[in-house]
Design an enzyme around this catalytic site. Structure first.
Site, PDB file in Angstrom:
ATOM      1  N   PRO A  58       0.829  -1.210   0.000  1.00  0.00           N
ATOM      2  CA  PRO A  58       0.000   0.000   0.000  1.00  0.00           C
ATOM      3  C   PRO A  58       0.861   1.257   0.000  1.00  0.00           C
ATOM      4  O   PRO A  58       1.895   1.317   0.675  1.00  0.00           O
ATOM      5  CB  PRO A  58      -0.790  -0.132   1.303  1.00  0.00           C
ATOM      6  CG  PRO A  58      -0.836  -1.591   1.575  1.00  0.00           C
ATOM      7  CD  PRO A  58       0.486  -2.125   1.092  1.00  0.00           C
ATOM      8  N   GLU A  59       0.433   2.246  -0.766  1.00  0.00           N
ATOM      9  CA  GLU A  59       1.142   3.515  -0.833  1.00  0.00           C
ATOM     10  C   GLU A  59       0.335   4.575  -0.096  1.00  0.00           C
ATOM     11  O   GLU A  59      -0.661   4.269   0.553  1.00  0.00           O
ATOM     12  CB  GLU A  59       1.389   3.879  -2.301  1.00  0.00           C
ATOM     13  CG  GLU A  59       2.205   2.815  -3.037  1.00  0.00           C
ATOM     14  CD  GLU A  59       2.470   3.150  -4.499  1.00  0.00           C
ATOM     15  OE1 GLU A  59       2.454   4.347  -4.861  1.00  0.00           O
ATOM     16  OE2 GLU A  59       2.695   2.220  -5.294  1.00  0.00           O
TER      17      GLU A  59
ATOM     18  N   ARG B 281       0.574 -12.321   5.405  1.00  0.00           N
ATOM     19  CA  ARG B 281       2.022 -12.446   5.197  1.00  0.00           C
ATOM     20  C   ARG B 281       2.833 -11.960   6.392  1.00  0.00           C
ATOM     21  O   ARG B 281       4.040 -12.186   6.451  1.00  0.00           O
ATOM     22  CB  ARG B 281       2.441 -11.671   3.940  1.00  0.00           C
ATOM     23  CG  ARG B 281       1.711 -12.123   2.692  1.00  0.00           C
ATOM     24  CD  ARG B 281       2.222 -11.387   1.470  1.00  0.00           C
ATOM     25  NE  ARG B 281       1.312 -11.504   0.351  1.00  0.00           N
ATOM     26  CZ  ARG B 281       1.490 -10.916  -0.819  1.00  0.00           C
ATOM     27  NH1 ARG B 281       2.554 -10.167  -1.027  1.00  0.00           N
ATOM     28  NH2 ARG B 281       0.611 -11.062  -1.795  1.00  0.00           N
TER      29      ARG B 281
ATOM     30  N   LYS C 196      21.851  15.427  -8.509  1.00  0.00           N
ATOM     31  CA  LYS C 196      21.691  13.981  -8.356  1.00  0.00           C
ATOM     32  C   LYS C 196      21.860  13.296  -9.704  1.00  0.00           C
ATOM     33  O   LYS C 196      21.275  13.703 -10.698  1.00  0.00           O
ATOM     34  CB  LYS C 196      20.312  13.652  -7.763  1.00  0.00           C
ATOM     35  CG  LYS C 196      20.234  13.864  -6.260  1.00  0.00           C
ATOM     36  CD  LYS C 196      19.021  13.191  -5.688  1.00  0.00           C
ATOM     37  CE  LYS C 196      19.021  13.270  -4.170  1.00  0.00           C
ATOM     38  NZ  LYS C 196      20.125  12.501  -3.574  1.00  0.00           N
TER      39      LYS C 196
END
Length: 293
Positions: free
Chosen positions: A2-3, A123, A166
């Site tokens: 889930p985000e 899980r 970056k």
């Protein structure tokens, strides 16, 4: 996993039955999830009131009257289910019955609001941890997190400063929780598509030599805001395990424009491209090579 939109959806589902309510009884059917629950876990919760229920990145934080904070994470398959006395659930449009294997209801909260809240996690990658409120800033799971993508701190200027010089890819930078907290594979793919930016583009291109935001950075921040807000409104995305606290599925997956649409025609008006998939940093990336530059 889930985000942010899925976790925020869960927070909003739990808030009415947890905030202002006391833990009347806490049942832990096992002593651990991903990690041990901690000494006297149930006893430290029982009798305490939830003064507020917040979210930080992909973590839920229940602020307790004891001065502790209950830190919770759904892991890969974790879900909360709320049952209330005398109320019959009304399935929504995208409802699918959740597995009822009680062996996976590892932690159960009986609240003074009349709600029975079960944490089901087949899980066992989820976690719960009690942390003193005064030590929250030093909590290892939280202290390195970047700003919230829907918070006031996150804007094009901040993103440009974080990405300046970056050499990593733009997608990898957005998945770095130190740069922005809570974004995951699905919503990064969707945001990059909406901003018409290639996931392979260097993150440094979001900033000028003076670390000021380029137009790319402004478009991307707007796209992140839009896709997250739309996903939260839709209850998140249900691909495998995510359920809202009512048991109803989120349905943002029906609005995916690029994620999991390999081989389909690009949805950008006037674009003749085809959505492609490639593996990037061990994750599937979906994009349109024609309009994402």
């Amino acid at each position: 996993m889930p985000e942010l939109p899925e976790v925020e959806t869960v927070r909003r589902g739990l808030q009415p039955v947890m905030e202002g309510a006391r833990f009347l009884k806490v049942i832990a059917h096992r002593g651990d999830l991903r990690w041990p629950l901690g000494q006297d876990f149930a006893a430290r919760l029982e009798g305490k009131t939830v003064e507020g229920l917040g979210r930080r990145a992909k973590y839920l934080l229940a602020d307790l009257s004891s001065g502790e904070v209950l830190l919770m994470h759904l892991g890969m398959s974790g879900s909360f289910r709320v049952a209330r006395r005398g109320r019959k659930a009304t399935p929504g449009r995208y409802y699918h019955e959740r597995a009822k294997n009680a062996a996976h209801d590892h932690v159960v909260f009986h609240m003074s609001s009349g709600a029975r809240i079960s944490f089901n996690d087949p899980r066992r990658f989820g976690m719960m941890k009690l942390v003193p409120r005064t030590e929250l800033d030093r909590e290892p799971l939280l202290r390195a997190l970047g700003p919230e993508p829907l918070g006031n701190e996150f804007d094009a200027d901040m993103l440009a400063r974080s990405c300046a010089n970056k050499k990593t890819s733009l997608k990898a930078a957005l998945l770095d929780q130190r740069i922005v907290a809570g974004l995951g594979n699905i919503y990064v793919c969707e945001a990059l598509y909406r901003a018409h930016l290639s996931p392979r583009r260097l993150a440094a291109t979001l900033a000028t030599k003076k670390a000021e935001p380029t137009d790319h950075a402004k478009r991307l921040v707007n796209a992140i805001h839009a896709v997250l807000n739309q996903a939260i409104k839709a209850g998140g995305s249900s691909l495998r395990d995510h359920r809202q606290t009512s048991g109803e599925l989120g349905y943002f997956q029906h609005s995916f424009q690029v994620y999991d649409r390999e081989g389909e025609k690009c949805q950008t008006a006037g674009c003749s491209g085809i959505v492609r998939r490639f593996t990037q940093n061990g994750r599937s990336t979906f994009w349109c090579p024609k309009c994402q530059k």
